[in-house]
Design a protein around this motif. Structure first.
Motif, PDB file in Angstrom:
ATOM      1  N   TYR A 138       1.328  -1.188  -0.010  1.00  0.00           N
ATOM      2  CA  TYR A 138      -0.086   0.286  -0.232  1.00  0.00           C
ATOM      3  C   TYR A 138       0.673   1.013  -0.393  1.00  0.00           C
ATOM      4  N   PHE A 139       1.616   0.874   0.120  1.00  0.00           N
ATOM      5  CA  PHE A 139       2.782   2.047   0.645  1.00  0.00           C
ATOM      6  C   PHE A 139       4.851   2.557  -0.520  1.00  0.00           C
ATOM      7  N   GLY A 140       3.565   1.476  -1.289  1.00  0.00           N
ATOM      8  CA  GLY A 140       4.694   1.263  -2.984  1.00  0.00           C
ATOM      9  C   GLY A 140       6.276   1.188  -1.959  1.00  0.00           C
ATOM     10  N   PHE A 141       6.073   0.240  -0.585  1.00  0.00           N
ATOM     11  CA  PHE A 141       7.393  -0.008  -0.232  1.00  0.00           C
ATOM     12  C   PHE A 141       8.494   0.481   0.018  1.00  0.00           C
ATOM     13  N   ARG A 142       7.969   1.463   0.772  1.00  0.00           N
ATOM     14  CA  ARG A 142       9.110   2.710   1.149  1.00  0.00           C
ATOM     15  C   ARG A 142       9.766   2.549   2.253  1.00  0.00           C
ATOM     16  N   PHE A 143      10.188   1.744   3.087  1.00  0.00           N
ATOM     17  CA  PHE A 143      10.674   1.065   3.790  1.00  0.00           C
ATOM     18  C   PHE A 143      11.927  -0.091   3.815  1.00  0.00           C
ATOM     19  N   GLY A 144      11.442  -1.063   2.440  1.00  0.00           N
ATOM     20  CA  GLY A 144      11.325  -2.189   1.566  1.00  0.00           C
ATOM     21  C   GLY A 144      10.812  -3.335   1.909  1.00  0.00           C
ATOM     22  N   LYS A 145      10.341  -4.103   1.458  1.00  0.00           N
ATOM     23  CA  LYS A 145       9.769  -5.309   1.833  1.00  0.00           C
ATOM     24  C   LYS A 145       9.613  -5.946   2.732  1.00  0.00           C
ATOM     25  N   GLN A 166       9.574  -7.764  12.013  1.00  0.00           N
ATOM     26  CA  GLN A 166       8.748  -6.993  13.587  1.00  0.00           C
ATOM     27  C   GLN A 166       8.683  -5.097  13.166  1.00  0.00           C
ATOM     28  N   VAL A 167      10.217  -5.251  14.033  1.00  0.00           N
ATOM     29  CA  VAL A 167      10.707  -3.768  13.317  1.00  0.00           C
ATOM     30  C   VAL A 167      10.494  -3.191  11.846  1.00  0.00           C
ATOM     31  N   LEU A 168      10.794  -3.050  11.025  1.00  0.00           N
ATOM     32  CA  LEU A 168      10.450  -2.840   9.885  1.00  0.00           C
ATOM     33  C   LEU A 168       9.241  -2.670   9.654  1.00  0.00           C
ATOM     34  N   TYR A 169       7.796  -4.416  10.399  1.00  0.00           N
ATOM     35  CA  TYR A 169       6.482  -3.603  10.003  1.00  0.00           C
ATOM     36  C   TYR A 169       5.926  -2.667  11.276  1.00  0.00           C
ATOM     37  N   LYS A 170       6.754  -2.826  12.268  1.00  0.00           N
ATOM     38  CA  LYS A 170       6.273  -1.190  13.193  1.00  0.00           C
ATOM     39  C   LYS A 170       6.312   0.112  12.602  1.00  0.00           C
ATOM     40  N   ARG A 171       7.863   0.119  11.282  1.00  0.00           N
ATOM     41  CA  ARG A 171       7.468   1.725  10.822  1.00  0.00           C
ATOM     42  C   ARG A 171       6.858   1.734   9.418  1.00  0.00           C
TER      43      ARG A 171
END
Length: 381
Positions: free
Chosen positions: A243-250, A323-328
Motif C-alpha cells: 500500500y505504501f509503495g514499499f517505502r521502507f523495503g519489502k 517486526q521492527v520493519l513492520y512497526k514502521r
C-alpha cells in the motif's frame, strides 16, 4: 459514488463488506486481483468433480462462539476433526512409520516400542528435555519440552523447509503453535467448534457477498482502478508494505507452491494430512480433501505443498528485525486517514481464519461506533 472500496475478497474484506452493506445500508465495492472471491480459502470442483482447495487445506476451528454464529448465517456445517500423521524413521532401526502429530502418548509408544501410561510419558519426556534458561526461539520451545531427538525427528527439518531458516533463528511462536500431549488425543486442533462449510468455502463467501449493496469485481488491481471508482473510504486487506509503495523495503514472507493431483483410486492416505518432516524430502505435507469434505467419489484428489521464497505472500516470517520493519509501516497506517488496514497481510501477522473473522467483526464495531453513516454525511453536505 461508493461509500467503501474494499481491497481483497478474503475473510477480512468479505466480512466487512457484508456488515457495512447489511448493517449500515452503505454501498460497497469489493475487488480482488485474483479471478475469484474467497482469498486463500477459495475452493472449487476440479475436472473430476472433486471439491479441492486451490491454496492448500483450510480447516475451520474456533473457540469463539460469536465467530461461529456469524459464519453460520451463510453456511451449514459438516462436523470434522482434523488428524495429521508424520512420516518419520524410527530411532535406531530406520524403519519408516507414520505416527500422530502433535506428539502424543501413541506417538511415543509406537516410535520407541513402549507401553507408557499418561503419567509415565510425562516423566519420560521430562527426562529427555534439555534445560533452557530463557525460551526465545522455536528450537528452545521443543528441546525444552521433549528433548533433542524428537526435535530433530519432527521439527527441525520441517521448519527449515517451511521457513528456509533453522528453528534457532525463528521466534518461539512458530513451534509453540504445535502442542505436545501426554494423552491419546490425536486431533490436530482441540477447539470447541470444528467443522467445514457443508457446501465449501466459496459457496459461503457467495452468500456473504450477495447483498444488493455490494458490487464485486475480481481480476482487477487496486492501482489500476482506484481513480476510476469514486469512494469515500478504503479498507485494505493486502500487504501493508505494498500500500505504501514499499517505502521502507519489502516485508519478508514465505510462499508455497501447490501440486494438485487426481488419482484413480478411492483413497490415498488414512487421514486428512500427512506431514513429511525429513529435510531430504522436498515437500512438507500432502492433504486429501475427501477426508475434509465427506464427498463420496470413486477417485480422490490430493495437494502436495512445496515451500518457496517466491510467489504469493502466505506466511509473515517471525523474526525481530521483520517486526521492527513492520512497526514502521504500522506507524504510517495509523496516520493514514479514512483507510482501515485489516487481516493477515495488512497487519503482518499469522492469523487463523476465525481470528481474521473476529478482527473484521471488531473493526466493524469500531467503524459503527466512530464513523458517521454515509446518509448522515450526504445530508451534512
Amino acid at each position: 459514488m461508493f461509500d467503501w472500496l474494499i481491497v481483497g475478497a478474503g475473510f477480512a474484506g468479505s466480512v466487512l463488506a457484508e456488515r457495512l452493506a447489511s448493517q449500515r445500508n452503505e454501498r460497497v465495492m469489493i475487488i480482488d486481483r485474483r479471478p475469484h472471491i474467497g482469498g486463500n480459502a477459495y475452493d472449487h470442483l476440479d475436472a473430476a468433480g472433486l471439491l479441492i482447495h486451490r491454496y492448500g487445506p483450510h480447516i475451520f476451528h474456533t473457540n469463539a462462539q460469536q465467530v461461529a454464529d456469524y459464519l453460520s448465517r451463510f453456511t451449514s456445517w459438516r462436523p470434522y476433526e482434523h488428524r495429521v500423521l508424520a512420516e518419520v524413521k524410527r530411532p535406531g532401526s530406520g524403519e519408516t512409520l507414520r505416527v500422530p502429530i502433535p506428539i502424543n502418548l501413541d506417538t511415543i509408544n509406537r516410535l520407541y516400542g513402549l507401553s507408557l501410561t499418561e503419567a509415565e510419558v510425562e516423566a519420560w519426556m521430562a527426562a529427555r528435555a534439555e534445560p533452557v534458561a530463557e525460551i526465545r526461539t522455536s528450537e528452545d520451545v521443543v528441546v525444552g519440552k521433549v528433548g533433542r531427538e524428537l526435535y530433530e525427528l519432527f521439527f527441525r527439518g520441517y521448519t527449515r523447509k517451511q521457513w528456509a531458516l533453522d528453528p534457532s533463528e525463528l521466534d518461539r511462536s512458530v513451534t509453540a503453535r504445535v502442542p505436545t500431549r501426554t494423552n491419546r488425543d490425536d486431533r490436530y486442533f482441540t477447539d470447541s467448534f470444528q467443522a467445514m462449510p457443508a457446501e465449501g468455502y466459496t459457496k459461503m463467501f457467495e452468500r456473504m457477498l450477495a447483498h444488493p449493496n455490494i458490487t464485486i469485481r475480481t481480476g482487477v488491481d487496486y492501482r489500476a482502478i482506484r481513480d476510476q471508482v469514486p469512494h469515500r473510504k478504503l479498507i485494505w486487506t493486502g500487504p501493508v508494505d505494498e500500500y505504501f509503495g514499499f517505502r521502507f523495503g519489502k516485508l519478508p514472507y514465505r510462499s508455497l507452491r501447490f501440486e494438485h493431483q487426481t488419482l484413480d483410486q478411492e483413497w490415498h492416505q488414512p487421514v486428512g494430512t500427512v506431514n513429511y518432516p525429513a529435510e531430504d524430502v522436498p515437500y512438507t505435507r500432502t492433504s486429501e480433501y475427501k477426508h475434509l469434505t465427506g464427498q463420496v467419489h470413486p477417485r480422490t484428489s490430493i495437494t502436495t505443498e512445496y515451500p518457496s521464497a517466491e510467489g504469493d505472500p502466505y506466511y509473515p516470517i517471525p523474526r525481530p528485525e521483520n517486526q521492527v520493519l513492520y512497526k514502521r509501516y504500522e506507524a504510517l497506517a495509523d496516520a493514514t486517514q479514512d483507510v482501515w488496514f485489516v487481516g493477515r497481510l495488512a497487519t503482518y501477522r499469522y492469523y487463523n481464519m476465525d481470528q481474521i473473522v473476529g478482527q473484521a467483526l471488531a473493526t466493524f464495531q469500531r467503524i459503527a461506533a466512530g464513523v458517521p453513516r454515509a446518509s448522515a454525511v450526504v445530508a451534512a453536505e
